[in-house]
Design an enzyme around this catalytic site. Structure first.
Site, mmCIF file in Angstrom:
data_model
loop_
_atom_site.group_PDB
_atom_site.id
_atom_site.type_symbol
_atom_site.label_atom_id
_atom_site.label_comp_id
_atom_site.label_asym_id
_atom_site.label_seq_id
_atom_site.Cartn_x
_atom_site.Cartn_y
_atom_site.Cartn_z
ATOM 1 N N LYS A 82 8.374 -53.118 16.358
ATOM 2 C CA LYS A 82 9.149 -53.130 17.593
ATOM 3 C C LYS A 82 8.223 -53.398 18.757
ATOM 4 O O LYS A 82 7.015 -53.325 18.626
ATOM 5 C CB LYS A 82 9.843 -51.777 17.781
ATOM 6 C CG LYS A 82 11.035 -51.652 16.885
ATOM 7 C CD LYS A 82 11.398 -50.257 16.634
ATOM 8 C CE LYS A 82 12.332 -50.156 15.456
ATOM 9 N NZ LYS A 82 11.969 -50.963 14.299
ATOM 10 N N HIS B 86 18.154 -54.248 13.135
ATOM 11 C CA HIS B 86 17.041 -53.334 13.364
ATOM 12 C C HIS B 86 16.803 -53.257 14.863
ATOM 13 O O HIS B 86 17.135 -54.173 15.603
ATOM 14 C CB HIS B 86 15.784 -53.863 12.685
ATOM 15 C CG HIS B 86 15.790 -53.676 11.205
ATOM 16 N ND1 HIS B 86 15.778 -52.435 10.636
ATOM 17 C CD2 HIS B 86 15.819 -54.560 10.185
ATOM 18 C CE1 HIS B 86 15.786 -52.565 9.319
ATOM 19 N NE2 HIS B 86 15.823 -53.852 9.022
ATOM 20 N N TYR C 206 18.817 -51.542 20.233
ATOM 21 C CA TYR C 206 19.226 -52.497 19.200
ATOM 22 C C TYR C 206 19.888 -53.704 19.855
ATOM 23 O O TYR C 206 20.654 -53.541 20.802
ATOM 24 C CB TYR C 206 20.237 -51.844 18.244
ATOM 25 C CG TYR C 206 19.672 -50.722 17.414
ATOM 26 C CD1 TYR C 206 19.420 -49.485 17.978
ATOM 27 C CD2 TYR C 206 19.391 -50.898 16.071
ATOM 28 C CE1 TYR C 206 18.895 -48.456 17.221
ATOM 29 C CE2 TYR C 206 18.880 -49.872 15.295
ATOM 30 C CZ TYR C 206 18.636 -48.656 15.877
ATOM 31 O OH TYR C 206 18.126 -47.643 15.132
#
EC number: 4.6.1.16
Lengths: 163, 295
Positions: free
Chosen positions: B261, B230, B222
């Site tokens: 991601k 997020h 993070y």
């Protein structure tokens, strides 16, 4: 997958796929003494990668303009690989160390781009095509049925795009 | 805030091969100043089968414990051995100090009790006064005399038992042995997994790291406190010369993109490859990020 012949076929498969399926132009094969295999580079029809920070800079620059900022595509490196191969971090590091951030011919093009516009406010987003552009390449992973998947690989910590 | 925190030493208790921190101040400190969240693992005695609401202690990963030790802001206490040895080798001054602290606990308990008693008494008196006030508004004046008698009865009652209670302090069962433990830990070597260099690399760059299983990697990374951000990356660590199957990179890249991601993998460079810049810990790691190209 180490023999010259198989690498040649691999490169050819990626070349054909880029040209005919993804409409890339100016595709060339780049060989260099310190590279483990030939590397492909070319120009995609649309701009392939916009860094999230560049996107913010673009939106800011866009506010003061009437016409939209044209996103000219950039030259990209492509590393042909076969799915059955195994590469170590050391090998990837060697490839990145051997390559420049921008493929041959791309740097001059991008530099010419900034000279045309002297306004300081607009230059921030243009830097992403020059000094701010990090090293990246496309992993073109070929499977036996000639399916090719493309993944962007960055050298270092690069935050994900907001897709 | 910064100055008292500067020389804080976090006590990490090693119990049953786990690294635990029991002090809420420590938990806040490592989260705020060292980017370590760890995991709350203490359950509620009243309802031990649930695992949604967990509290102290927190369990630190071996990487996290090791990082704090390397930064010299924590020490490891091997509780099982240390507790016994502490009790056996106790000298008279330490013993009397401990007994004194027990007495102090009982005194504070006594003060608390008296405080509570005084409060309830004051409340009762206030209620009694409002009753007399409202009844005095009444034109019908038969009540005041009786209420006055009630007041005098009430006043005389608590004054007599009070001195008796002060003599006997309430019995207190100590719930912690904080006073017994000395600061300064045993030198315990921490076995860290091979991914520790990557962990340290990311931590020194200000990233918060939590277990990665929920996104399919070693760590989820993070850019700030996980309460506010997020995750940016799901991270895996490999050896410098470890052969990674392309299928792993492709599937992880795909998975990372699916959860918005970037798939990050990194590895520690061997000392020879970096000779010059090896001075900084956390600088000897090379990382790469993989995203789907969208074509």
């Amino acid at each position: 997958m180490s023999s010259d012949h198989s690498i040649e076929t691999l490169t050819k498969a990626v070349l054909n796929n880029l040209e005919n399926q993804h409409d890339w132009t100016q595709i060339k094969v780049h060989t260099q003494a310190n590279l483990p295999r030939p590397i492909v580079y070319g120009l995609p029809p649309k701009r392939l990668y916009v860094h999230p920070d560049e996107q913010i800079a673009l939106i800011k620059a866009q506010k003061d303009r009437d016409e939209p900022i044209h996103q000219t595509p950039e030259l990209e490196w492509v590393l042909p690989l076969h799915l059955a191969e195994k590469w170590s971090p050391a090998q990837f590091a060697a490839v990145f160390d051997a390559l420049d951030a921008v493929p041959p011919g791309g740097a001059a093009e991008a530099a010419g781009d900034t000279d045309g516009d002297n306004a300081a406010a607009y230059t921030q987003w243009k830097l992403w095509r020059n000094s701010k552009r990090g090293k990246r390449l496309l992993l073109a992973t070929v499977q036996d049925d000639s399916t090719i998947t493309y993944y962007i690989m960055h050298d270092g910590l690069v935050k994900p795009r907001q897709n | 805030m910064a100055s008292p925190m500067a020389d804080r030493q976090v006590r990490i208790s090693r119990i049953g091969g786990r690294y635990l921190a029991f002090d809420i101040e420590d938990v806040v400190y490592i989260r705020r100043h060292h980017g370590i969240c760890a995991i709350l693992m203490g359950t509620m005695p009243q309802n031990p089968t649930q695992n949604i609401f967990l509290g102290l202690p927190i369990e630190l990963y071996a990487e996290e414990a090791r990082l704090l030790i390397d930064k010299k802001v924590a020490y490891i206490a091997d509780e099982a051995t240390e507790h016994l040895s502490q009790l056996k080798t106790m000298d008279p001054t330490a013993r009397s100090a401990y007994l004194q602290s027990l007495k102090m606990q009982r005194k504070t308990a006594q003060l608390g009790l008296e405080d509570a008693k005084a409060k309830s008494k004051a409340q009762y008196q206030r209620r009694a006064q409002t009753i007399t006030a409202s009844s005095s508004d009444n034109p019908n004046r038969t009540k005041p005399a009786s209420s006055g008698r009630e007041d005098s009865l009430f006043d005389s009652q608590p004054q007599q038992p009070a001195p008796v209670a002060k003599l006997a302090l309430p019995a207190v069962t100590p719930t912690t042995s904080n006073v017994l433990v000395a600061s300064g830990g045993s030198s315990v070597s921490i076995q860290v997994p091979a991914s520790y260099p990557l962990y340290r690399f990311l931590n020194t760059r200000g990233y918060y790291i939590t277990p990665g299983l929920r996104f399919g990697g070693d760590y989820s990374v993070y850019p700030g406190d996980p309460f506010r951000f997020h995750a940016h990356y799901m991270a895996n660590s490999y050896g410098w010369d470890e052969k990674v199957p392309m299928l792993d990179l492709v599937t992880s890249g795909r998975l990372g993109t699916a959860v918005k991601k970037s798939f990050l993998f990194g590895s520690q460079q061997p000392a020879t490859a970096i000779a010059a810049e090896s001075a900084n810990p956390g600088e000897d790691v090379r990382v790469f990020c993989i995203e789907w190209a969208g074509m």
